[in-house]
Design a protein around this motif. Structure first.
Motif, PDB file in Angstrom:
ATOM      1  N   GLU A  61       7.999 -10.753  10.554  1.00 16.68           N
ATOM      2  CA  GLU A  61       8.699 -11.568  11.562  1.00 16.68           C
ATOM      3  C   GLU A  61       7.787 -12.696  12.053  1.00 16.68           C
ATOM      4  O   GLU A  61       8.203 -13.832  12.187  1.00 16.68           O
ATOM      5  CB  GLU A  61       9.111 -10.692  12.754  1.00 16.68           C
ATOM      6  N   ALA A  62       6.535 -12.358  12.319  1.00 13.99           N
ATOM      7  CA  ALA A  62       5.588 -13.336  12.859  1.00 13.99           C
ATOM      8  C   ALA A  62       5.267 -14.454  11.868  1.00 13.99           C
ATOM      9  O   ALA A  62       5.004 -15.583  12.269  1.00 13.99           O
ATOM     10  CB  ALA A  62       4.293 -12.634  13.271  1.00 13.99           C
ATOM     11  N   LEU A  63       5.288 -14.137  10.574  1.00 19.59           N
ATOM     12  CA  LEU A  63       4.833 -15.088   9.561  1.00 19.59           C
ATOM     13  C   LEU A  63       5.938 -15.950   8.964  1.00 19.59           C
ATOM     14  O   LEU A  63       5.662 -16.786   8.103  1.00 19.59           O
ATOM     15  CB  LEU A  63       4.110 -14.340   8.433  1.00 19.59           C
ATOM     16  N   GLU A  64       7.143 -15.781   9.426  1.00 19.88           N
ATOM     17  CA  GLU A  64       8.271 -16.514   8.857  1.00 19.88           C
ATOM     18  C   GLU A  64       8.046 -18.021   8.788  1.00 19.88           C
ATOM     19  O   GLU A  64       8.437 -18.669   7.840  1.00 19.88           O
ATOM     20  CB  GLU A  64       9.529 -16.210   9.669  1.00 19.88           C
ATOM     21  N   ALA A  65       7.385 -18.577   9.784  1.00 19.37           N
ATOM     22  CA  ALA A  65       7.190 -20.037   9.847  1.00 19.37           C
ATOM     23  C   ALA A  65       5.856 -20.484   9.249  1.00 19.37           C
ATOM     24  O   ALA A  65       5.472 -21.641   9.414  1.00 19.37           O
ATOM     25  CB  ALA A  65       7.289 -20.493  11.302  1.00 19.37           C
ATOM     26  N   TYR A  66       5.153 -19.599   8.560  1.00 22.32           N
ATOM     27  CA  TYR A  66       3.817 -19.914   8.037  1.00 22.32           C
ATOM     28  C   TYR A  66       3.771 -19.666   6.516  1.00 22.32           C
ATOM     29  O   TYR A  66       3.376 -18.593   6.074  1.00 22.32           O
ATOM     30  CB  TYR A  66       2.752 -19.049   8.737  1.00 22.32           C
ATOM     31  N   PRO A  67       4.143 -20.667   5.717  1.00 20.79           N
ATOM     32  CA  PRO A  67       4.218 -20.460   4.258  1.00 20.79           C
ATOM     33  C   PRO A  67       2.876 -20.155   3.582  1.00 20.79           C
ATOM     34  O   PRO A  67       2.854 -19.567   2.506  1.00 20.79           O
ATOM     35  CB  PRO A  67       4.818 -21.773   3.743  1.00 20.79           C
ATOM     36  N   LYS A  68       1.754 -20.526   4.203  1.00 20.71           N
ATOM     37  CA  LYS A  68       0.449 -20.276   3.581  1.00 20.71           C
ATOM     38  C   LYS A  68      -0.119 -18.894   3.935  1.00 20.71           C
ATOM     39  O   LYS A  68      -1.200 -18.538   3.492  1.00 20.71           O
ATOM     40  CB  LYS A  68      -0.561 -21.340   4.012  1.00 20.71           C
ATOM     41  N   ILE A  69       0.625 -18.152   4.774  1.00 18.31           N
ATOM     42  CA  ILE A  69       0.145 -16.848   5.227  1.00 18.31           C
ATOM     43  C   ILE A  69       1.173 -15.785   4.833  1.00 18.31           C
ATOM     44  O   ILE A  69       2.372 -15.951   5.071  1.00 18.31           O
ATOM     45  CB  ILE A  69      -0.077 -16.828   6.754  1.00 18.31           C
ATOM     46  N   GLU A  70       0.691 -14.709   4.205  1.00 17.90           N
ATOM     47  CA  GLU A  70       1.585 -13.641   3.754  1.00 17.90           C
ATOM     48  C   GLU A  70       1.123 -12.291   4.286  1.00 17.90           C
ATOM     49  O   GLU A  70      -0.055 -12.086   4.548  1.00 17.90           O
ATOM     50  CB  GLU A  70       1.583 -13.573   2.214  1.00 17.90           C
ATOM     51  N   ALA A  71       2.074 -11.385   4.392  1.00 18.04           N
ATOM     52  CA  ALA A  71       1.768 -10.007   4.776  1.00 18.04           C
ATOM     53  C   ALA A  71       1.476  -9.207   3.507  1.00 18.04           C
ATOM     54  O   ALA A  71       2.135  -9.403   2.492  1.00 18.04           O
ATOM     55  CB  ALA A  71       2.950  -9.391   5.510  1.00 18.04           C
ATOM     56  N   SER A  72       0.488  -8.341   3.576  1.00 21.03           N
ATOM     57  CA  SER A  72       0.152  -7.503   2.427  1.00 21.03           C
ATOM     58  C   SER A  72       0.085  -6.033   2.844  1.00 21.03           C
ATOM     59  O   SER A  72      -0.574  -5.677   3.818  1.00 21.03           O
ATOM     60  CB  SER A  72      -1.200  -7.916   1.839  1.00 21.03           C
ATOM     61  N   THR A  73       0.766  -5.201   2.060  1.00 22.89           N
ATOM     62  CA  THR A  73       0.744  -3.751   2.293  1.00 22.89           C
ATOM     63  C   THR A  73      -0.106  -3.045   1.237  1.00 22.89           C
ATOM     64  O   THR A  73       0.052  -1.855   1.016  1.00 22.89           O
ATOM     65  CB  THR A  73       2.175  -3.169   2.260  1.00 22.89           C
ATOM     66  N   ILE A  74      -0.997  -3.782   0.607  1.00 28.07           N
ATOM     67  CA  ILE A  74      -1.788  -3.249  -0.503  1.00 28.07           C
ATOM     68  C   ILE A  74      -2.508  -1.945  -0.129  1.00 28.07           C
ATOM     69  O   ILE A  74      -2.648  -1.055  -0.953  1.00 28.07           O
ATOM     70  CB  ILE A  74      -2.775  -4.320  -1.047  1.00 28.07           C
ATOM     71  N   GLU A  75      -2.925  -1.819   1.124  1.00 25.86           N
ATOM     72  CA  GLU A  75      -3.672  -0.624   1.529  1.00 25.86           C
ATOM     73  C   GLU A  75      -2.778   0.580   1.807  1.00 25.86           C
ATOM     74  O   GLU A  75      -3.274   1.696   1.903  1.00 25.86           O
ATOM     75  CB  GLU A  75      -4.557  -0.916   2.756  1.00 25.86           C
TER      76      GLU A  75
END
Length: 192
Positions: A61-75
């Protein structure tokens, strides 16, 4: 592609996290920022953590407006507790085309020598350090290492702990949270 890994429990993600992540996305040589959600930090108590999927949703939700930033669930699928050195090895294997760097606060750099295999991390990855206000002005021997880059990023003194406490006390901390994060937390009645 050069990816900056910004690790955290993001419990919850707040505007301070976004200010730092966006600063590195816009003012460094990093191509992308991955906000890596940590299911269990070996140095934190697990009991206060929201469910992994809810924290992931808050970050999305927080990153919707930030195309250069992504969420990662790798851990989320790695053995716990999570150690950065294991995550980096996994990422290197899974994404050999990318170069991974770490983003951390100055306070974390001071304790880097306590991390599992910190020498391996330091030898193989660049570390971008943003300033933090600290009461103890202790000497940091790692600050001059060739792979350490101290960045003149904004100093943000907002903590998830403060926000959780404020919500529990029914205080209005809405200005500290991105709007969609506030709405989600409010609707789900989290941290109260």
């Amino acid at each position: 592609m050069k990816i900056g890994l910004y690790f955290g429990t993001f419990n919850p993600i707040h505007i301070g996290h976004l200010i730092i992540a966006n600063h590195f996305a816009e003012y460094s040589d990093l191509d992308k920022i991955w906000m890596v959600l940590t299911p269990h930090n070996p140095f934190k108590k697990k009991s206060s953590l929201l469910d992994n999927n809810h924290r992931y949703q808050l970050v999305l939700e927080a990153l919707e407006a930030y195309p250069k930033i992504e969420a990662s669930t790798i851990e989320f699928n790695l053995p716990q507790p999570n150690y950065t050195t294991n995550t980096l090895a996994h990422l290197k294997e899974k994404y050999p085309q990318h170069e991974f760097s770490l983003i951390m606060g100055e306070d974390n750099l001071k304790t880097l020598h306590k991390w599992k295999n910190y020498e391996v991390i330091l030898e193989n990855h660049e570390i971008y350090v943003y300033p933090r206000i600290s009461e103890k002005q202790e000497e940091n021997n790692l600050i001059n290492h060739a792979n350490i880059h101290v960045v003149d990023a904004p100093v943000v003194e907002i903590s998830s702990t403060f926000i959780r406490k404020a919500l529990k006390e029914d205080k209005n901390c809405r200005p500290l949270l991105p709007d969609p994060v506030w709405v989600y937390i409010d609707q789900m009645n989290f941290y109260r």
